[in-house]
Design a protein around this motif. Structure first.
Motif, PDB file in Angstrom:
ATOM      1  N   ASP A   1       8.354  -0.557   0.200  1.00 48.57           N
ATOM      2  CA  ASP A   1       7.146  -0.857   1.093  1.00 48.57           C
ATOM      3  C   ASP A   1       6.098   0.446   1.252  1.00 48.57           C
ATOM      4  OD1 ASP A   1       8.796   0.902   2.744  1.00 48.57           O
ATOM      5  OD2 ASP A   1       8.976  -0.294   4.351  1.00 48.57           O
ATOM      6  N   ASN A   2       6.441   1.284   0.569  1.00 53.42           N
ATOM      7  CA  ASN A   2       5.882   2.757   0.289  1.00 53.42           C
ATOM      8  C   ASN A   2       5.935   3.179  -1.062  1.00 53.42           C
ATOM      9  OD1 ASN A   2       8.199   3.760   0.645  1.00 53.42           O
ATOM     10  ND2 ASN A   2       7.418   4.966   2.409  1.00 53.42           N
ATOM     11  N   PHE A   3       4.718   4.420  -1.279  1.00 50.93           N
ATOM     12  CA  PHE A   3       4.861   5.059  -2.488  1.00 50.93           C
ATOM     13  C   PHE A   3       5.629   6.349  -2.322  1.00 50.93           C
ATOM     14  CE2 PHE A   3       1.600   1.787  -3.758  1.00 50.93           C
ATOM     15  CZ  PHE A   3       2.146   1.722  -4.771  1.00 50.93           C
ATOM     16  N   ARG A   4       6.347   6.891  -3.079  1.00 51.85           N
ATOM     17  CA  ARG A   4       6.648   8.541  -3.056  1.00 51.85           C
ATOM     18  C   ARG A   4       5.909   9.294  -4.096  1.00 51.85           C
ATOM     19  NH1 ARG A   4      13.238   8.021  -2.136  1.00 51.85           N
ATOM     20  NH2 ARG A   4      13.438   6.368  -0.345  1.00 51.85           N
ATOM     21  N   HIS A   5       5.139  10.211  -3.434  1.00 53.19           N
ATOM     22  CA  HIS A   5       4.523  10.839  -4.356  1.00 53.19           C
ATOM     23  C   HIS A   5       5.330  11.900  -5.059  1.00 53.19           C
ATOM     24  CE1 HIS A   5       0.341   9.992  -3.194  1.00 53.19           C
ATOM     25  NE2 HIS A   5       1.085   9.531  -2.098  1.00 53.19           N
TER      26      HIS A   5
ATOM     27  N   ASP B   1      -2.320   5.663  -0.577  1.00 50.99           N
ATOM     28  CA  ASP B   1      -1.758   6.639  -1.622  1.00 50.99           C
ATOM     29  C   ASP B   1      -2.364   6.995  -2.618  1.00 50.99           C
ATOM     30  OD1 ASP B   1       1.065   6.941  -0.087  1.00 50.99           O
ATOM     31  OD2 ASP B   1       0.736   4.940  -0.163  1.00 50.99           O
ATOM     32  N   TYR B   2      -3.417   6.131  -3.394  1.00 48.17           N
ATOM     33  CA  TYR B   2      -4.265   6.581  -4.322  1.00 48.17           C
ATOM     34  C   TYR B   2      -5.121   7.414  -3.973  1.00 48.17           C
ATOM     35  CZ  TYR B   2      -2.588   2.921  -7.483  1.00 48.17           C
ATOM     36  OH  TYR B   2      -1.775   1.973  -8.409  1.00 48.17           O
ATOM     37  N   VAL B   3      -5.789   7.282  -2.732  1.00 50.50           N
ATOM     38  CA  VAL B   3      -6.565   8.303  -2.252  1.00 50.50           C
ATOM     39  C   VAL B   3      -6.113   9.684  -2.064  1.00 50.50           C
ATOM     40  CG1 VAL B   3      -8.320   9.033  -0.267  1.00 50.50           C
ATOM     41  CG2 VAL B   3      -8.377   6.713  -1.356  1.00 50.50           C
TER      42      VAL B   3
END
Length: 287
Positions: A15-19, A101-103
């Motif tokens: 449910d989220n991204f990890r950079h 997250d892209y931003v």
């Protein structure tokens, strides 16, 4: 048992991204002089040279007229941009909206580019009315088949003092270092316990903070040629980061791409070394 039961299984998505590990903020932007709101493609940095007073030898003599020495450096702006497209159907498949997250990833890229521009300006040629001015050999500390040592740090500090470009004249001094340079300093046998305790190196294993007259800035973006890494020490007023347009991002529907979401970012920046005596290059061996 039905052989089609697997069709009913639900695949769970994060449910989220990890950079991934990366430098996200700019490390050097706050350590240099900022010229913001530049209109056009460049801006001049006007410098006043040092004056010399003369002894008065004649009573009621003529008032002296000594021409003021002037100098000009130019900060040239260059445009930077980044962009990506997010298919709305992909959002459904992932069950999340990755836009923010892209931003964030884009802004991080722009922040790193600011550091790259500043580093290049410190080591490169500065555009002046008299032509391009390089950093002279007198402002460079040789590698001498060694990493970053206490002796090199002392030599750099001495150069700023000799040039009247240190805290005695209200300057803020900075020193950019890499992980290897940190390791070199931590293993330097000439350092005393008092040196280490000055920035709690032994307790925290970091050089970040103020020590030996420098504010220490960690970065892995310093230029490297073969086995030589070029550390940099500078006075804040000796380097200018020009900003015509700071980092901006836009997120919107693109009618030409099926009304999918387009993420876009841009900035217009440039940098220049305004005075050679306020920048010192410290060559360090790094394998």
């Amino acid at each position: 048992m039905s052989q089609q039961i697997t069709e009913a299984f639900v695949q769970q998505f994060a449910d989220n991204f990890r950079h991934v590990a990366q430098q996200m903020p700019s490390r050097l932007e706050s350590c240099v002089t900022i010229e913001s709101g530049i209109a056009g493609m460049s801006k001049s940095i006007n410098l006043l040279g040092q004056r010399t007073a003369q002894r008065r030898l004649v009573r009621h003599g003529d008032t002296p007229i000594n021409d003021q020495i002037h100098g000009t450096r130019f900060v040239d702006l260059y445009d930077w941009e980044d962009g990506d497209m997010i298919d709305d159907l992909d959002k459904v498949r992932m069950l999340i909206d990755p836009t923010s997250d892209y931003v964030r990833a884009m802004v991080s890229a722009f922040n790193r580019s600011k550091d790259d521009v500043v580093i290049s300006a410190m080591r490169g040629a500065s555009r002046a009315t008299s032509g391009n001015i390089i950093l002279p050999a007198s402002q460079k500390i040789a590698v001498n088949a060694s990493g970053l040592t206490k002796a090199k740090i002392i030599q750099a500090k001495k150069m700023f003092r000799q040039n009247e470009a240190d805290e005695e004249n209200g300057e803020e001094l900075y020193f950019a270092y890499t992980a290897q340079m940190m390791a070199d300093v931590l293993s330097d046998t000439t350092l005393t316990s008092a040196d280490f305790l000055a920035v709690q190196m032994l307790q925290n294993g970091t050089m970040k903070g103020k020590w030996m007259g420098f504010n220490w800035v960690p970065t892995e973006r310093l230029h490297k040629e073969s086995t030589t890494r070029y550390g940099l020490a500078w006075a804040k007023s000796g380097v200018t980061l020009g900003i015509g347009k700071d980092t901006t991002t836009e997120v919107g529907k693109d009618p030409g791409k099926g009304f999918n979401t387009r993420v876009y970012g841009k900035q217009a920046i440039g940098a220049v070394r305004s005075e050679e005596v306020k920048v010192v290059e410290v060559a360090c061996q790094e394998t």
